[in-house]
Scaffold this active site. Structure first.
Site, PDB file in Angstrom:
ATOM      1  CB  THR A  32      20.412  24.135 -12.880  1.00 15.06           C
ATOM      2  OG1 THR A  32      19.599  23.938 -14.001  1.00 15.06           O
ATOM      3  CG2 THR A  32      19.985  25.339 -12.283  1.00 15.06           C
ATOM      4  CG  ASP A  89      10.111  27.158 -16.590  1.00 12.42           C
ATOM      5  OD1 ASP A  89      11.085  27.739 -16.562  1.00 12.42           O
ATOM      6  OD2 ASP A  89      10.325  26.001 -15.962  1.00 12.42           O
ATOM      7  CB  SER A 109      13.818  33.439 -23.290  1.00 14.68           C
ATOM      8  OG  SER A 109      15.282  32.693 -23.081  1.00 14.68           O
TER       9      SER A 109
END
Lengths: 503, 503
Positions: free
Chosen positions: B208, B266, B274
């Site tokens: 993004t 988030d 992650s």
């Protein structure tokens, strides 16, 4: 913004992606390059004065020309471009409801304007499936309280149409699903309309079950009526049984259900908003909710039923809806048949007062019709069931049902499957439990509801005795292949009817 | 089960649906009819000894023959059928992790076996996007506790590969993103490798943002190296800067990120799982995490940073990973350029000790390299920054960087865009705030990262004075159209650089 970069000629892809609009572009087209679009990008497509937000799928071979964008069926329907029309593509602004969605995901309570923003974006396709799923999940469990349930229901109503039937009572009933063969609706509508009340019933088709009420009814009369046709039937006969999908009363709910169904997260709040938004939109004033309770039904315990009932009553009160609840036995299938034509056959045998009609289906239909008549304005409480019984016994309900069928487009007698094969008991004993979910699966493998004559036929009930080698149930199918397919599954699962060894 | 009903010839659809496998069948094909498949049904497709669960899209025109199933790119790659191969289609069993998913959605804590089941089903494509979204949403906010974060991290590790570098320290750094132009990684890797440590860095491409580290590095050297090629570079030079997508270290994380990114939820737990699953899988032993804090950065306050830091440290400890954190200023862009080539230019000017090199980028790179050297085994604490500074000043870092580029396939000098246009200040005053998100959008509209030479160039920082008519920043583009496109957006948003009137 300069739009010369972002125009493509529109063609129809001929691909059905359900309610999820998809646009197909070539990887090397100038729009993908200049806008930085890649697979699964959300894309705003405009043509004339229409627009739709769609998901991008990227074509990587030479099936699609570089100056063309192909639209899935739902994207095509939303834009409805003329011949040789061009579309302009860009990145959509984030949906207006994004902050509300985020707040709900992070556990905050939402107010009426939040839910309204969410439902507006839902019906205008501004939310992707991923965003819709996040909303549904964030509301699951106990995460919608009473006030939020009311606010969500009102928001669903605000973004849809409402039918106005003029003054006077409009009755309706709804069953919180989960019971194969529980096809009381056509009988109840016939009785209540014969008693002189208005009962404009919309029903659903099967999605995960072997038959919805609309599927069973369609065996006997057309059900895909639009709102005007439905109104004419109700004005003439007082009642109808039509498919709700053509009427589209609560479009936001239709979209959320598409997400909720595969997840199978039934939260009371969402269930209540879904059911009551549809009822208020349908113009109903007095609604009866049937809650079957049983280990393989949707509601599995009395305590769960009590919570659901409290939420239904509180929300109905906030909406000015007169609501009553009847808890019923959800332990086993109702009637003999499972599948559209077999269920229609049972409905007709009850309406015709056949000696062999399934007594459980008749009993449930009378209980529910009676409760609904009791709740109607001006009724003398406690007399409903007797009135219902009289109207069924004296043939008034059958005549009303036939008149409704005629008004909907004409009555047809259900057909019988050409291929029938019994499944036999592998031991002697007494029927203990019946696995409704596996039984439904056998009916689906046999072809129901796509093949209306397919399904299951069984007269056995819990507690009945059975001898080894006697038939447990019959499988009905349109083709030998489908018969075999269902039979194999049934043979691999001999405990669908659990046989306990007696004394 | 009888499979004669459910076979179709397999062809390649040539459609990229990203990691979400799709199968296309004609509405009237015998498999859709006998299995009751409709649009968006989840379908188990088998061919030879391979299988994949895909989502069905239904073709409603004559583009597809009745005996054929077309596969999207990811479905084709998963099945990899031979020429004229047939596929067998059926309803998949519910995923093994369905009960764990349901439990998490309803607010229960999960254990290690639950997370393992979920990650196994994630990497084997058994979970639909709707189910993955439900999982991500159910873990959002504070809904993953410390033990669950550790269990999720271990489960992600268990379903992926791990690189074994043999004994000794392996250093790594990671930035919790959100700052345009913050391209410290190539400088840090060069310094740390020049200091004699191993630092095998995998980086991401932009998804993004206008440029990821892999995009900027790719302007100077090849980055799409597989594991073996990466290993050869590190064995020769001690460090590398390659694209992680080719190495695929944590496939479960790659799939979850696809869902998390459009949602922008988030949660600390998911972020930690992650990042740390990727670091442990990469064989790292000593990791430095850079957390920029600022109003338009990913982490917006010191208190949020403290919570994230605590979760990172606790999880790293449970995994036996040596982790340190450096909180940095996240108020404004770093360096002058935004976009792959412009950022590469800044990196090179720092490494080359150019007088005009951006001081903020140099300072941050030295701070981070110093902290990492301090954390390395055998280091004398507090000396790291001085060592880093020496290695940069004496040219050792530049020589190491060039050697790494050569080992990765050869160095290329970044190019310059043919179309450049300044955006001018519309008033006189002092730079107040800089809107990092809108600035990134201008760079993307100019073509970054697809066009590597496109982007933004600006030397202004918060507090700098500016006069009306002086340039705020330059837009760089490959084509006049893209230049115009970005310029229009920038002109429509004159407050990207907020100019406060002085005194």
């Amino acid at each position: 913004m300069n739009s010369a970069h972002s125009r493509l000629r529109l063609v129809r892809a001929g691909i059905d992606t359900y309610q999820q609009p998809v646009v197909y572009m070539h990887r090397d087209c100038h729009v993908c390059r200049s806008e930085g679009f890649t697979a699964l990008t959300r894309v705003l497509a405009r043509s004339g004065d229409r627009e739709v937000v769609a998901t991008l799928n990227v074509v990587v071979d030479d099936h699609l020309e570089l100056d063309v964008a192909a639209l899935s069926e739902s994207a095509w329907t939303a834009l409805w471009p003329g011949p040789e029309a061009w579309g302009v593509f860009s990145h959509p602004e984030p949906p207006a409801s994004a902050p509300a969605l985020r707040a709900k995901v992070f556990g905050q309570r939402l107010g009426e304007t939040d839910f309204l923003a969410l439902m507006r974006d839902t019906v205008s396709n501004r939310l992707s499936d991923i965003e819709l799923t996040a909303f549904v999940t964030a509301c699951a469990g106990e995460r919608l309280d009473k006030e939020e349930t009311v606010a969500l229901t009102k928001a669903m109503l605000a973004v849809g149409e409402r039918i106005d039937w003029g003054s006077g009572a409009v009755l309706d009933k709804h069953c919180v699903g989960g019971l194969p063969g529980n096809r009381t609706t056509p009988i109840i509508v016939a009785i209540v309309a014969a008693a002189g009340y208005r009962i404009p019933k919309t029903s659903s088709r099967a999605i995960t079950s072997p038959a919805g009420t609309a599927d069973a009814m369609e065996v006997m009369a057309p059900v895909a009526l639009d709102l005007e046709a439905m109104r004419r039937v109700v004005e003439r006969e007082g009642g109808c049984i039509v498919w709700g999908g053509k009427v589209r009363l609560s479009p936001a709910d239709d979209i959320l259900i598409r997400i909720e169904r595969p997840l199978d997260f039934d939260s009371d709040g969402q269930l209540v908003a879904s059911v009551l938004s549809k009822k208020v939109a349908a113009g109903s004033t007095h609604v009866l909710i049937d809650i079957p309770i049983g280990p393989t039904a949707k509601v599995r315990s009395s305590s769960a039923a009590a919570l659901l009932e409290a939420r239904l009553l509180a929300t109905a009160q906030a909406l000015g809806l007169n609501l009553s609840v009847l808890r019923t036995d959800g332990f086993q299938p109702v009637g003999y048949g499972i599948g559209p034509a077999l269920e229609a056959r049972d409905v007709l045998s009850v309406l015709r007062n056949d000696a062999a009609a399934p007594r459980d289906l008749r009993g449930r239909a009378l209980d529910l019709a009676g409760a609904l008549l009791d709740a109607a304005p001006g009724a003398e409480p406690g007399k409903g069931r007797a009135i219902a019984s009289t109207l069924l016994d004296n043939g008034a309900a059958l005549r009303k049902f036939m008149a409704i069928c005629e008004a909907q487009g004409g009555f047809t007698e259900p057909g019988i499957a050409p291929h029938i094969r019994p499944v036999f008991a592998n031991r002697t004993g007494q029927i203990g439990q019946i696995d409704n979910r596996r039984l439904a699966k056998v009916a689906k493998l046999a072809g129901a509801p796509g093949s209306a004559i397919a399904g299951i036929d069984s007269r056995l009930r819990i507690g009945d005795g059975i001898k080894i080698g006697e038939p447990l149930f019959e499988v009905h199918a349109r083709s030998p292949g489908e018969l075999e397919y269902a039979f194999e599954y049934a043979s691999a699962h001999p405990d669908i009817f659990e046989i306990g060894v007696g004394q």
